[in-house]
Design a protein around this motif. Sequence first.
Motif, PDB file in Angstrom:
ATOM      1  N   ALA A 209       0.814  -1.215   0.000  1.00 41.72           N
ATOM      2  CA  ALA A 209       0.000   0.000   0.000  1.00 41.72           C
ATOM      3  C   ALA A 209       0.847   1.264   0.000  1.00 41.72           C
ATOM      4  O   ALA A 209       0.301   2.369   0.054  1.00 41.72           O
ATOM      5  CB  ALA A 209      -0.941   0.012   1.208  1.00 41.72           C
ATOM      6  N   GLY A 210       2.172   1.123  -0.034  1.00 44.07           N
ATOM      7  CA  GLY A 210       3.037   2.294  -0.080  1.00 44.07           C
ATOM      8  C   GLY A 210       3.809   2.527   1.204  1.00 44.07           C
ATOM      9  O   GLY A 210       3.576   1.870   2.228  1.00 44.07           O
ATOM     10  N   GLN A 211       4.728   3.479   1.144  1.00 42.59           N
ATOM     11  CA  GLN A 211       5.636   3.743   2.262  1.00 42.59           C
ATOM     12  C   GLN A 211       4.913   4.281   3.493  1.00 42.59           C
ATOM     13  O   GLN A 211       5.244   3.924   4.622  1.00 42.59           O
ATOM     14  CB  GLN A 211       6.721   4.741   1.823  1.00 42.59           C
ATOM     15  N   ASP A 212       3.934   5.172   3.294  1.00 37.35           N
ATOM     16  CA  ASP A 212       3.217   5.726   4.447  1.00 37.35           C
ATOM     17  C   ASP A 212       2.415   4.647   5.174  1.00 37.35           C
ATOM     18  O   ASP A 212       2.389   4.602   6.408  1.00 37.35           O
ATOM     19  CB  ASP A 212       2.278   6.857   4.002  1.00 37.35           C
ATOM     20  N   ALA A 213       1.771   3.777   4.407  1.00 32.92           N
ATOM     21  CA  ALA A 213       1.015   2.679   5.011  1.00 32.92           C
ATOM     22  C   ALA A 213       1.947   1.733   5.756  1.00 32.92           C
ATOM     23  O   ALA A 213       1.616   1.237   6.841  1.00 32.92           O
ATOM     24  CB  ALA A 213       0.242   1.913   3.928  1.00 32.92           C
ATOM     25  N   LEU A 214       3.116   1.491   5.173  1.00 34.57           N
ATOM     26  CA  LEU A 214       4.091   0.621   5.820  1.00 34.57           C
ATOM     27  C   LEU A 214       4.578   1.239   7.121  1.00 34.57           C
ATOM     28  O   LEU A 214       4.699   0.557   8.145  1.00 34.57           O
ATOM     29  CB  LEU A 214       5.263   0.371   4.879  1.00 34.57           C
ATOM     30  N   ALA A 215       4.860   2.530   7.104  1.00 35.34           N
ATOM     31  CA  ALA A 215       5.369   3.205   8.296  1.00 35.34           C
ATOM     32  C   ALA A 215       4.361   3.164   9.439  1.00 35.34           C
ATOM     33  O   ALA A 215       4.715   2.837  10.580  1.00 35.34           O
ATOM     34  CB  ALA A 215       5.736   4.657   7.968  1.00 35.34           C
ATOM     35  N   ILE A 216       3.093   3.484   9.155  1.00 39.54           N
ATOM     36  CA  ILE A 216       2.087   3.480  10.220  1.00 39.54           C
ATOM     37  C   ILE A 216       1.796   2.054  10.665  1.00 39.54           C
ATOM     38  O   ILE A 216       1.507   1.797  11.840  1.00 39.54           O
ATOM     39  CB  ILE A 216       0.793   4.206   9.745  1.00 39.54           C
ATOM     40  N   GLY A 217       1.885   1.100   9.732  1.00 38.79           N
ATOM     41  CA  GLY A 217       1.691  -0.299  10.098  1.00 38.79           C
ATOM     42  C   GLY A 217       2.766  -0.783  11.049  1.00 38.79           C
ATOM     43  O   GLY A 217       2.485  -1.486  12.031  1.00 38.79           O
ATOM     44  N   LEU A 218       4.011  -0.394  10.772  1.00 38.65           N
ATOM     45  CA  LEU A 218       5.107  -0.784  11.652  1.00 38.65           C
ATOM     46  C   LEU A 218       4.988  -0.110  13.017  1.00 38.65           C
ATOM     47  O   LEU A 218       5.310  -0.714  14.048  1.00 38.65           O
ATOM     48  CB  LEU A 218       6.449  -0.426  11.006  1.00 38.65           C
ATOM     49  N   LEU A 219       4.518   1.137  13.023  1.00 35.08           N
ATOM     50  CA  LEU A 219       4.306   1.823  14.297  1.00 35.08           C
ATOM     51  C   LEU A 219       3.287   1.067  15.138  1.00 35.08           C
ATOM     52  O   LEU A 219       3.490   0.837  16.336  1.00 35.08           O
ATOM     53  CB  LEU A 219       3.831   3.255  14.052  1.00 35.08           C
ATOM     54  N   ALA A 220       2.181   0.665  14.507  1.00 28.44           N
ATOM     55  CA  ALA A 220       1.150  -0.083  15.232  1.00 28.44           C
ATOM     56  C   ALA A 220       1.690  -1.420  15.726  1.00 28.44           C
ATOM     57  O   ALA A 220       1.423  -1.836  16.859  1.00 28.44           O
ATOM     58  CB  ALA A 220      -0.061  -0.303  14.320  1.00 28.44           C
ATOM     59  N   LYS A 221       2.464  -2.095  14.888  1.00 22.42           N
ATOM     60  CA  LYS A 221       3.028  -3.386  15.270  1.00 22.42           C
ATOM     61  C   LYS A 221       4.052  -3.243  16.380  1.00 22.42           C
ATOM     62  O   LYS A 221       4.101  -4.056  17.315  1.00 22.42           O
ATOM     63  CB  LYS A 221       3.664  -4.047  14.040  1.00 22.42           C
ATOM     64  N   LEU A 222       4.883  -2.211  16.301  1.00 26.20           N
ATOM     65  CA  LEU A 222       5.910  -2.023  17.323  1.00 26.20           C
ATOM     66  C   LEU A 222       5.297  -1.690  18.679  1.00 26.20           C
ATOM     67  O   LEU A 222       5.896  -1.949  19.719  1.00 26.20           O
ATOM     68  CB  LEU A 222       6.885  -0.925  16.887  1.00 26.20           C
ATOM     69  N   GLY A 223       4.087  -1.125  18.674  1.00 30.62           N
ATOM     70  CA  GLY A 223       3.381  -0.922  19.934  1.00 30.62           C
ATOM     71  C   GLY A 223       3.076  -2.252  20.598  1.00 30.62           C
ATOM     72  O   GLY A 223       3.187  -2.398  21.819  1.00 30.62           O
ATOM     73  N   ARG A 224       2.709  -3.256  19.789  1.00 28.16           N
ATOM     74  CA  ARG A 224       2.451  -4.593  20.330  1.00 28.16           C
ATOM     75  C   ARG A 224       3.751  -5.226  20.831  1.00 28.16           C
ATOM     76  O   ARG A 224       3.758  -5.926  21.844  1.00 28.16           O
ATOM     77  CB  ARG A 224       1.805  -5.461  19.248  1.00 28.16           C
ATOM     78  N   VAL A 225       4.846  -4.982  20.101  1.00 27.44           N
ATOM     79  CA  VAL A 225       6.143  -5.489  20.553  1.00 27.44           C
ATOM     80  C   VAL A 225       6.502  -4.881  21.906  1.00 27.44           C
ATOM     81  O   VAL A 225       6.961  -5.576  22.819  1.00 27.44           O
ATOM     82  CB  VAL A 225       7.244  -5.165  19.523  1.00 27.44           C
ATOM     83  N   PHE A 226       6.274  -3.595  22.042  1.00 26.39           N
ATOM     84  CA  PHE A 226       6.582  -2.917  23.303  1.00 26.39           C
ATOM     85  C   PHE A 226       5.759  -3.495  24.457  1.00 26.39           C
ATOM     86  O   PHE A 226       6.267  -3.643  25.584  1.00 26.39           O
ATOM     87  CB  PHE A 226       6.299  -1.424  23.158  1.00 26.39           C
ATOM     88  N   LEU A 227       4.508  -3.840  24.191  1.00 22.71           N
ATOM     89  CA  LEU A 227       3.640  -4.382  25.237  1.00 22.71           C
ATOM     90  C   LEU A 227       4.016  -5.801  25.644  1.00 22.71           C
ATOM     91  O   LEU A 227       3.471  -6.334  26.609  1.00 22.71           O
ATOM     92  CB  LEU A 227       2.184  -4.341  24.772  1.00 22.71           C
ATOM     93  N   LEU A 228       4.970  -6.401  24.915  1.00 20.29           N
ATOM     94  CA  LEU A 228       5.476  -7.707  25.330  1.00 20.29           C
ATOM     95  C   LEU A 228       6.122  -7.627  26.714  1.00 20.29           C
ATOM     96  O   LEU A 228       6.075  -8.596  27.480  1.00 20.29           O
ATOM     97  CB  LEU A 228       6.505  -8.208  24.308  1.00 20.29           C
ATOM     98  N   ILE A 229       6.702  -6.486  27.034  1.00 18.43           N
ATOM     99  CA  ILE A 229       7.394  -6.331  28.328  1.00 18.43           C
ATOM    100  C   ILE A 229       6.422  -6.441  29.502  1.00 18.43           C
ATOM    101  O   ILE A 229       6.598  -7.298  30.376  1.00 18.43           O
ATOM    102  CB  ILE A 229       8.167  -4.998  28.373  1.00 18.43           C
ATOM    103  N   PRO A 230       5.356  -5.607  29.569  1.00 16.58           N
ATOM    104  CA  PRO A 230       4.413  -5.775  30.688  1.00 16.58           C
ATOM    105  C   PRO A 230       3.710  -7.122  30.660  1.00 16.58           C
ATOM    106  O   PRO A 230       3.410  -7.680  31.731  1.00 16.58           O
ATOM    107  CB  PRO A 230       3.413  -4.625  30.505  1.00 16.58           C
ATOM    108  N   LEU A 231       3.458  -7.671  29.474  1.00 18.85           N
ATOM    109  CA  LEU A 231       2.832  -8.984  29.395  1.00 18.85           C
ATOM    110  C   LEU A 231       3.734 -10.044  30.013  1.00 18.85           C
ATOM    111  O   LEU A 231       3.272 -10.921  30.771  1.00 18.85           O
ATOM    112  CB  LEU A 231       2.523  -9.344  27.941  1.00 18.85           C
ATOM    113  N   SER A 232       5.018  -9.987  29.709  1.00 19.03           N
ATOM    114  CA  SER A 232       5.968 -10.970  30.240  1.00 19.03           C
ATOM    115  C   SER A 232       6.036 -10.900  31.764  1.00 19.03           C
ATOM    116  O   SER A 232       6.045 -11.934  32.446  1.00 19.03           O
ATOM    117  CB  SER A 232       7.354 -10.741  29.631  1.00 19.03           C
ATOM    118  N   PHE A 233       6.065  -9.696  32.300  1.00 17.78           N
ATOM    119  CA  PHE A 233       6.106  -9.550  33.758  1.00 17.78           C
ATOM    120  C   PHE A 233       4.793 -10.017  34.392  1.00 17.78           C
ATOM    121  O   PHE A 233       4.808 -10.565  35.499  1.00 17.78           O
ATOM    122  CB  PHE A 233       6.395  -8.097  34.141  1.00 17.78           C
TER     123      PHE A 233
END
Length: 338
Positions: A209-233
């Motif tokens: 869908a293009g670079q902008d869609a990729l960038a916002i998609g990665l931002l949304a995904k990286l938020g889930r990656v970040f939440l791995l920390i509180p989930l693990s604890f």
Amino acid sequence: METVEQQKMKSFPMIGGVGFTFLIAVIGWGLAQLPGFAKLGPMALAIIIAIIYRQIWDYPISISRGIQFSAKMILRFAIVLYGLRLNIQLIIQDGLGLLAIDGFVIIFAIGITVLIAKKMNANPSISLLVGIGTGVCGAAAIAAVSPILKTKDEDTAISVGLIALIGTVFALLYSFLFPFLPIDAESYGIWSGISLHELAHVALAAGVAGQDALAIGLLAKLGRVFLLIPLSFTLLYLEKRKGENNEKAKITFPWFLIGFVVMSIIGSYITTYNPMGTASLLDPIADISSFLLTMAMVGLGLNIHLQQVRKKALKPLATLVITSILLSIVTIGITKLL
């Protein structure tokens, strides 16, 4: 003391594996230039080639170190570079909202997976792992929580295989469906980021869908990656309460998330102020990042072995498919409301 020949033998698995993923990535990019293949894109073509290779010739054990390096380290480096394409205004406008949605996605995916697994009498260990992998960040999440949950190595390996397989299928399906969906490119990127399994899967699907869609998609995904920390604890706390885990589990912080944010700030400055025309430098960097992502997806594709879904993995596989479908439906509804 090691000889020069011994040092060469030790370095070959790394160099050979990275070179192998590089070669398949080049083939994928080459095929993408041909009529009829361009719409599918180089990343999808490369990972399809890798999957086919794995099923016919099996996994190249002798160069596995390099393949895993491409699938993990090169992926993270490519994600960091992609931060240059993200305007910081998107973080200000959508970052906190996306993080809240990411939290809902994790709770929904794990809860639905566990519920369906109980109804189907599926293997509880594998089902929980694939639920966490679906909600958070695929194999990385499974690898992080396995020591906490004290799961068997076999269950962990099967779970990673299932996530890689179904995540790839859904990423390709998203790519095919994009032109027919009633959402714009940015919403499609968000949908990919909040619903797909791996970072590589988000990159594969959102990239069409293009670079902008990729960038916002990665931002949304990286938020889930970040939440791995509180989930693990949280999981560690629950396991200790049950008296089943008396040791501290090591939780790896996703440092590439910091790199992504830093690069997004730099990219935002270049895009906004464009000092001395340096914004043009972002285009070749984006191309390099795209190629590195292609190499990473080749490594992911080589890890998919269709025989792993047999026997004890069949019910968890069905559970994973149902959860992924439900998550896709729920999250596309969310994106239409944003």
